[in-house]
Design an enzyme around this catalytic site. Structure first.
Site, PDB file in Angstrom:
ATOM      1  CG  HIS A 100      -2.451   1.318   1.034  1.00  0.00           C
ATOM      2  ND1 HIS A 100      -2.218   2.103   1.819  1.00  0.00           N
ATOM      3  CD2 HIS A 100      -3.343   0.784   0.728  1.00  0.00           C
ATOM      4  CE1 HIS A 100      -3.213   2.687   1.411  1.00  0.00           C
ATOM      5  NE2 HIS A 100      -4.059   1.810   0.794  1.00  0.00           N
ATOM      6  CG  ASP A 153      -8.489  -4.339  -2.928  1.00  0.00           C
ATOM      7  OD1 ASP A 153      -9.628  -4.494  -2.121  1.00  0.00           O
ATOM      8  OD2 ASP A 153      -7.527  -3.855  -3.544  1.00  0.00           O
TER       9      ASP A 153
HETATM   10  N1  CMC Z   1       4.548  -7.637  -4.512  1.00  0.00           N
HETATM   11  C1  CMC Z   1       5.382  -7.484  -4.972  1.00  0.00           C
HETATM   12  N2  CMC Z   1       6.258  -6.461  -4.938  1.00  0.00           N
HETATM   13  C2  CMC Z   1       5.933  -5.486  -4.902  1.00  0.00           C
HETATM   14  C3  CMC Z   1       4.586  -4.785  -4.269  1.00  0.00           C
HETATM   15  C4  CMC Z   1       3.548  -6.876  -5.116  1.00  0.00           C
HETATM   16  N3  CMC Z   1       2.216  -6.588  -4.414  1.00  0.00           N
HETATM   17  N4  CMC Z   1       4.290  -4.017  -4.134  1.00  0.00           N
HETATM   18  C5  CMC Z   1       5.260  -2.791  -3.934  1.00  0.00           C
HETATM   19  N5  CMC Z   1       6.165  -3.641  -4.401  1.00  0.00           N
HETATM   20  C6  CMC Z   1       7.805  -3.653  -4.610  1.00  0.00           C
HETATM   21  C7  CMC Z   1       8.172  -3.064  -5.749  1.00  0.00           C
HETATM   22  O1  CMC Z   1       7.706  -3.693  -6.828  1.00  0.00           O
HETATM   23  C8  CMC Z   1       9.234  -1.876  -5.750  1.00  0.00           C
HETATM   24  O2  CMC Z   1      10.178  -2.719  -5.430  1.00  0.00           O
HETATM   25  P1  CMC Z   1      11.484  -1.869  -5.995  1.00  0.00           P
HETATM   26  O3  CMC Z   1      11.866  -1.171  -5.162  1.00  0.00           O
HETATM   27  O4  CMC Z   1      12.449  -2.936  -5.582  1.00  0.00           O
HETATM   28  O5  CMC Z   1      11.588  -1.175  -6.968  1.00  0.00           O
HETATM   29  C9  CMC Z   1       8.650  -1.580  -3.839  1.00  0.00           C
HETATM   30  O6  CMC Z   1       8.237  -2.249  -3.387  1.00  0.00           O
HETATM   31  C10 CMC Z   1       7.654   0.146  -3.491  1.00  0.00           C
HETATM   32  O7  CMC Z   1       6.899  -0.036  -4.799  1.00  0.00           O
HETATM   33  P2  CMC Z   1       6.073   0.558  -5.340  1.00  0.00           P
HETATM   34  O8  CMC Z   1       5.368  -0.228  -6.394  1.00  0.00           O
HETATM   35  O9  CMC Z   1       7.050   2.230  -6.008  1.00  0.00           O
HETATM   36  O10 CMC Z   1       5.204   1.160  -4.734  1.00  0.00           O
HETATM   37  P3  CMC Z   1       3.642   1.990  -4.975  1.00  0.00           P
HETATM   38  O11 CMC Z   1       3.182   3.066  -3.119  1.00  0.00           O
HETATM   39  O12 CMC Z   1       3.968   2.834  -5.713  1.00  0.00           O
HETATM   40  O13 CMC Z   1       2.283   0.559  -5.074  1.00  0.00           O
HETATM   41  C11 CMC Z   1       0.844  -0.257  -5.048  1.00  0.00           C
HETATM   42  C12 CMC Z   1       1.807   0.985  -4.079  1.00  0.00           C
HETATM   43  C13 CMC Z   1      -0.402  -0.564  -3.898  1.00  0.00           C
HETATM   44  C14 CMC Z   1      -0.076   0.544  -5.648  1.00  0.00           C
HETATM   45  C15 CMC Z   1       1.221  -1.802  -4.604  1.00  0.00           C
HETATM   46  O14 CMC Z   1       2.558  -2.121  -3.963  1.00  0.00           O
HETATM   47  C16 CMC Z   1       0.949  -2.684  -5.343  1.00  0.00           C
HETATM   48  O15 CMC Z   1       0.652  -3.188  -7.221  1.00  0.00           O
HETATM   49  N6  CMC Z   1      -0.148  -3.645  -4.985  1.00  0.00           N
HETATM   50  C17 CMC Z   1      -0.731  -4.323  -5.360  1.00  0.00           C
HETATM   51  C18 CMC Z   1      -2.125  -4.080  -6.067  1.00  0.00           C
HETATM   52  C19 CMC Z   1      -2.987  -4.439  -4.902  1.00  0.00           C
HETATM   53  O16 CMC Z   1      -3.401  -4.647  -4.387  1.00  0.00           O
HETATM   54  N7  CMC Z   1      -3.491  -2.483  -4.793  1.00  0.00           N
HETATM   55  C20 CMC Z   1      -4.859  -2.536  -3.546  1.00  0.00           C
HETATM   56  C21 CMC Z   1      -4.120  -1.450  -3.370  1.00  0.00           C
HETATM   57  S1  CMC Z   1      -5.308  -1.211  -1.226  1.00  0.00           S
HETATM   58  C22 CMC Z   1      -6.811  -1.200  -2.182  1.00  0.00           C
HETATM   59  C23 CMC Z   1      -7.117   0.450  -2.675  1.00  0.00           C
HETATM   60  O17 CMC Z   1      -6.533   0.528  -3.305  1.00  0.00           O
HETATM   61  O18 CMC Z   1      -7.831   0.154  -3.608  1.00  0.00           O
END
Ligand code: CMC
Length: 432
Positions: A309, A367
């Protein structure tokens, strides 16, 4: 409104120092006001993804990502999920305070008086392909409401704003259930105003004219709790979309349709559908290590859906309540040995011990468990995100209302760091 700035931040750029006002809210980080920076210093700030940017002043929802705290108008989500119910939470989000008994009764009456859709909308639904994703139908039908309810599209009239608010909260369950009924080829079920909000939604989804249907109060309670947990979440992507759309003066139905479109993406509300598909694809506990490995592989785009998140860095308080609800619902339905739940629990256990997930502070989010409950209730995965949209509608509208009531609100217009070609003269085609 925030108090006047009591201190300032200093920015030194090319030898000149600029004083930037700093404001404090009731809780949470202070903000540095850079609103006059371009006029004074000729520079923009740069924050793609808005990780350090406050886009507005708001008194609706507060999140402390480190503590794993979520407050609606100051009340913790855990207390609301246990003691309140969705329509009361709607009132709280919209009007700022918990209602008295009389206020609650009046609000409930107003909502139940607006549950029916304009009959012509049934024909609008029939224009869609039966195999359309229900999110596409919900987005289209919500946008179309501006063509059906002209008398509540004037955003400058507080009365019309109020009518639009009640209409969207009241009609969303009907609209979402009709998107479902249409996709499975069953007749639309009309709202039943003698039922509570969640029961009415379940009835419109699962009853058919040919048979008696009784809404199980346990499922109704679980549904209501899912609505409460998803009701608002501060300035997330879809809420910011609604605010940005609304900043141009667009009508409320169009703005909420924009929110629905944004919510659909798998990084946001679409994650609940993607998560259940992933759990099913994993299928058995022995295949989990293979998927954990994929999630950690930099060259593989796969992510563990339902994990991570932007704001919560210790745990998502909604996930805690949702997990408890999943245990209760599956236990009561006698399906606690559901293989999907077993994969989910084991995946959570392994991921929470894994160095990669620990180091990056990746925890199950809301989720991760909501899909398991909705699946147990009998919803297909394609309905998970429309149900999220139904619940989030009140959050979108509360934020929209707050923005329209803010005298300082202006059209949202971000700037950019331009990296394209500099000025060049047009070349005739024969000279290219
Ligand atoms: N699985 C594996 N690696 C992950 C994941 C994951 N679910 N989420 C983040 N990472 C890694 C990502 O690869 C990155 O690694 P590095 O620093 O080595 O490049 C690091 O963690 C930081 O990730 P980010 O994408 O920069 O983080 P963000 O804050 O931009 O994204 C997120 C947040 C929720 C979009 C992301 O964690 C994600 O894609 N999660 C899976 C989708 C999900 O479950 N979304 C629902 C969110 S809660 C409900 C809502 O908001 O609607």
């Amino acid at each position: 409104m925030h108090d006047q700035s009591t201190e300032s931040a200093k920015l030194t750029l090319k030898g000149t120092t600029y004083d930037l006002p700093v404001y404090s809210g009731t809780i949470g980080p202070d903000v540095i006001d850079i609103g006059k920076l371009y006029a004074e210093a000729g520079v923009f700030t740069f924050d793609p993804g808005y990780t350090s940017t406050g886009s507005c002043e708001s008194s609706i929802t507060y999140i402390d990502g480190e503590k794993g705290e979520l407050l609606y108008r100051g009340y913790p989500i855990e207390q609301l999920a246990e003691k309140s119910h969705f329509l009361e939470v709607c009132y709280l989000l919209l009007y700022g305070e918990l209602p008295t008994a009389a206020q609650m009764e009046d609000f409930e009456t107003r909502v139940t008086n607006h549950t029916m859709l304009h009959e012509q909308l049934a024909y609008f639904f029939r224009g869609f392909r039966r195999d359309a994703h229900p999110m596409a139908v919900v987005c289209g039908a919500m946008g179309a409401m501006s063509a059906f309810y002209h008398d509540s599209t004037d955003i400058n009239d507080p009365w019309q704003r109020e009518v639009a608010t009640i209409r969207m909260i009241a009609k969303m369950p009907t609209l979402v259930s009709w998107a479902y009924k249409y996709s499975i080829g069953q007749p639309f079920v009309y709202p039943n105003n003698s039922l509570d909000y969640a029961s009415n939604f379940l009835n419109m989804c699962f009853s058919v004219p040919a048979a008696e249907y009784h809404v199980d109060p346990i499922l109704s309670r679980a549904m209501d709790r899912i609505f409460t947990l998803h009701a608002d979440h501060e300035q997330n992507a879809s809420t910011s979309t609604v605010r940005l759309a609304s900043s141009s003066g667009a009508n409320p139905f169009a703005c909420v349709a924009a929110g629905v479109a944004c919510l659909w993406g798998p990084a946001h509300g679409g994650a609940n559908e993607a998560c259940l598909r992933m759990l099913r694809e994993i299928g058995s506990v022995d295949r989990i290590p293979e998927y954990i490995k994929k999630a950690k592989d930099k060259d593989d785009p796969f992510r563990l859906m339902g994990f991570g998140h932007r704001v919560y860095k210790n745990f998502d308080p909604r996930a805690k309540v949702m997990k408890q609800s999943a245990d209760e619902v599956l236990g009561l339905l006698g399906i606690e040995n559901n293989p999907t739940l077993q994969v989910a629990k084991e995946l959570e256990r392994i991921a929470l011990e894994d160095e990669y997930f620990v180091e990056k502070k990746l925890y199950p989010n809301v989720d991760f468990y909501s899909g398991i409950i909705l699946d147990a209730m009998g919803f297909p995965t394609s309905m998970f995100t429309p149900i999220f949209a139904l619940a989030r509608t009140v959050g979108w509208i509360s934020q929209w209302k707050e923005m329209l009531e803010d005298p300082k609100a202006r059209i949202g217009r971000p700037r950019q760091l331009y990296t394209g070609a500099a000025f060049r003269d047009y070349t005739d085609v024969e000279n290219r």
